[in-house]
Motif scaffolding. Structure first.
Motif: not given
Ligand SMILES: Nc1ncnc2c1ncn2[C@@H]1O[C@H](COP(=O)(O)OP(=O)(O)O)[C@@H](O)[C@H]1O
Ligand SMILES: [Mg+2]
Lengths: 430, 290
Positions: B1-8
């Motif tokens: 999980m990258t820090q800067d994803s808005i939706l996972q």
């Protein structure tokens, strides 16, 4: 002759087919009803009567079809078709409404009316106003929010019985019960609505239909509390504690003695009329404001498309619930006026027919249209009074009116219009 | 999980009776990106959207939104069924009960995700401006008394709403149609109005379901410009379902390819263009695609 008939056959074939079909329908309908007459334990056949009626229907239908084929007939037909398309329109923002002049005149006339009207006219108009109130309330639920409520009369009953029971058991008067009944009806609406409104639309119609019947049955059968079919007496309103009876209860001064007037039973109705008029005007004003407020817009949006509404962050259950509760509380107010105007209440005033009548007012008036509802309420309640001699045919006339309206103006009497807006920049410059 | 994803999205599965519409779908949308979701008809793209926005309750998997400085669990706020464990943990029971009573699709939007629909859903009998005012419902003064008495605070709130509505009308080039009924607009205008309406809810993630369907080439080009402007000027992340490959290849930073309910490829437009599986999935529409 035959050649002539054959030559114009394309023009004849349609009407002849229509007439034949209408004749068949008439035969099926009138055959058993008119043709077979009971005589003691036996029956007689009257084929000639059936033949006459069917003949009239066939001939009438033939003439009608032929007439509609002429140029004038076609124009006439088109007028009906046009009415179909008259949906919603947007009025320009700066268009001055004629209402600014008409409304004060109507209010003035309404204020003067009771002092010149006799008691009969006054009671008829009070009944009309009560139905205006009911129509306005249901218009919020059905017309604006698009929720089909078939048991609206239950909230009306809660208001009316609220006054009677509050007086009987708690000694509360008209003025205390007026706001209290509105709150009571709203709470009942909330309890009924919260579980149901989260389900799909059709369930609401069924549940409210059931609720209306349950309330009526409880009122009818709970003898010790509601008085059963005999009903209860309801108190008259008072003016700052002054009563309108010939003699005041508990040794107070009645209204006419206090002001040194001669006793007139009309005073009570004039007073009810004036208070009712005030409440109706108030409700009209609130309704007018509501459609310009976020909540009113949310109701209409919900009626248009529930899924889009929810994806816009609106909690559809709460939005529907607010419409349902406001509608219910208006019915509660109407109920209190009804009870005090009649002087007593019993369950026969709160049957399903009442619900259907109020729904008819909303549908005839035009869903969401305030003016339409006011007119329809008066037409449907005052007209039967004026046409007393037709009393037996009231429901028939009602049905004919409904069918005609659905053909002529399926969207209701008054065309719904939405108010346009001026861009805010232009507003600032002006 | 990258820090800067808005939706996972992790392991998303959706079952309609016997039909498995989605199976183990996982992807991420990074912040301020334009991500495209493509695939043949019936691949399950709209179903993914409906799961993200809460219209379908996903049968499996997790959906997490990182918006408004917090993490939102989409599955949780839709209201989950009670579990045995809840009855001994009052806190958890309380939260479940709360979301069961007051949770739902609207909370996903409130968390900052807005969407448009493949088959346009406007409030057709309301005016264009009113459509945009309804979308701002949450931001307005909703006090009943303030509204009935038309207090200065209420008028101020309404005026601001109007200003915002007209701002968005200008953005989507519909100023001239402000006072028309939404149902009267042309197809292209309706699509644009739907985007403006979604933007009026002040989202951080905008999901567009086939926004170019039914538009002519000029309108599609304008739409492509508009999507890029939106991303640039309004700190927006965009998830886009689209069949117009020109639009997808030109605008998106990242592409996810869905086929028969599964993710078959993922990557930049360059990677997707030459991906053998993608070409197979699109067999028959190959010329159109390349
Ligand atoms: N509500 C539903 N009930 C049953 N099946 C559905 C439902 N929604 C979608 N599906 C099925 O899911 C599959 C994917 O549909 P959809 O997501 O609309 O595809 P796409 O948007 O990629 O064209 C289709 O096979 C469809 O039949
Ligand atoms: Mg789709």
């Amino acid at each position: 002759m035959k050649a002539l008939l054959m030559r114009y056959w394309p023009y004849w074939s349609g009407p002849v087919r229509d007439a034949g079909f209408a004749g068949l329908m008439a035969l099926i309908l009138f055959g058993p009803v008119v043709g077979v007459v009971l005589k003691g334990y036996d029956f007689e056949l009257h084929p000639s009567r059936v033949a006459l009626l069917v003949g009239i229907v066939i001939l009438g239908r033939l003439l009608l079809s032929l007439a509609l084929q002429t140029a004038r007939g076609k124009v006439w037909l088109q007028r009906f078709e046009l009415g179909r398309d008259q949906g919603v329109q947007v009025v320009p923002a700066h268009q001055k409404s004629l209402w600014r002049w008409v409304l004060p005149l109507i209010i003035l006339a309404a204020l003067i009316l009771p002092f010149y009207a006799n008691k009969y006219l006054l009671t008829v108009v009070i009944l009309g106003l009560i139905y205006v109130l009911l129509g306005l309330g249901l218009n919020i639920v059905v017309g604006l929010a698009g929720l089909l409520d078939l048991g609206y009369v239950a909230f009306y009953a809660i208001g009316a019985y609220g006054l009677a029971l509050g007086y009987e058991h708690l000694g509360l008067g008209f003025w205390t019960m007026l706001p209290l009944a509105a709150v009571l009806a709203a709470v009942a609406g909330a309890i009924l609505g919260f579980p149901v409104l989260r389900m799909h639309g059709d369930y609401l119609a069924i549940v409210t239909l059931g609720f209306g019947e349950i309330i009526r049955l409880v009122l009818n059968n709970w003898l010790s509390f509601t008085g059963g079919p005999n009903g209860l007496s309801a108190p008259s309103p008072t003016l700052l504690g002054l009563e309108f009876g010939r003699r005041a209860k508990d040794g107070g001064t009645p209204f006419h003695e206090f002001f040194g007037l001669t006793y007139d039973p009309n005073y009570k109705f004039i007073f009810i009329y004036l208070v009712l008029l005030l409440v109706v005007l108030l409700v009209l004003y609130v309704k007018q404001r509501l459609v310009r407020m976020p909540i009113g817009r949310a109701w209409e949006a919900l009626r248009e498309d529930e899924i889009a509404c929810r994806s816009m962050g609106l909690n559809h259950v709460l939005v529907k619930l607010s419409a349902f509760m406001l509608g219910a509380s208006t019915a509660g107010l109407a109920g209190v006026f009804f009870a005090t105007y009649q002087g007593f209440v019993n369950p026969t005033s709160f049957t399903f027919f009442e619900s259907a009548l109020i729904l008819a007012i909303v549908v005839l008036g035009g869903m969401g249209s305030t003016l339409g509802v006011v007119i329809a309420a008066f037409v449907l309640t005052v007209a039967p009074e004026l046409l007393r001699s037709f009393a037996d045919y009231r429901v028939l006339l009602f049905g004919v009116l409904m069918v005609l309206m659905m053909i002529w103006r399926p969207r209701g009497l008054i065309r719904v219009s939405r108010r346009g807006v001026v861009p805010p920049v232009a507003q600032g410059a002006a | 999980m990258t820090q800067d994803s808005i939706l996972q999205v992790k392991g998303l599965g959706m079952q309609f009776g016997g039909i498995r519409a989605l199976h183990q779908v996982s992807f991420e949308v990074s912040r301020h990106s334009i991500t495209a979701l493509i695939g043949p008809n019936g691949a399950g793209k709209t179903t993914v959207f409906n799961c993200l926005t809460g219209f379908y309750r996903a049968t499996q998997g997790q959906i997490k939104l990182q918006t408004r400085q917090q993490t939102t669990d989409v599955v949780q706020i839709l209201g989950e069924p009670f579990q045995w464990g809840d009855f001994i943990r009052p806190r958890q029971f309380g939260s479940r009960l709360f979301y069961k009573l007051f949770g739902g699709v609207h909370r996903v939007n409130q968390a900052g995700l807005a969407r448009t629909f493949q088959n346009i859903r406007l409030f057709r009998e309301m005016s264009v401006v009113e459509n945009l005012l309804v979308a701002q419902h949450r931001q307005l003064n909703r006090n009943l008394l303030a509204g009935v008495f038309n207090t200065p605070a209420f008028r101020h709130s309404e005026r601001e709403a109007l200003e915002r509505a007209f701002y968005w009308l200008e953005q989507v080039d519909l100023l001239a149609s402000a006072n028309r009924l939404a149902g009267e607009l042309s197809y292209g205008q309706q699509r644009r109005l739907e985007i403006a309406r979604a933007m009026c809810t002040q989202p951080e993630l905008l999901c567009l379901d086939e926004p170019a369907a039914g538009l002519n080439p000029a309108e599609t080009e304008a739409l492509s410009q508009m999507i890029q402007t939106l991303r640039r000027q309004h700190a927006l992340s965009i998830l886009l379902i689209e069949h117009d490959m020109g639009l997808v290849m030109n605008t998106s930073d990242h592409i996810i390819v869905l086929d028969q309910g599964q993710v078959i490829a993922e990557g930049t437009p360059e990677v997707i263009r030459n991906h053998p599986d993608v070409i197979t999935a699109y067999l028959g529409t190959e010329e159109d695609f390349l």
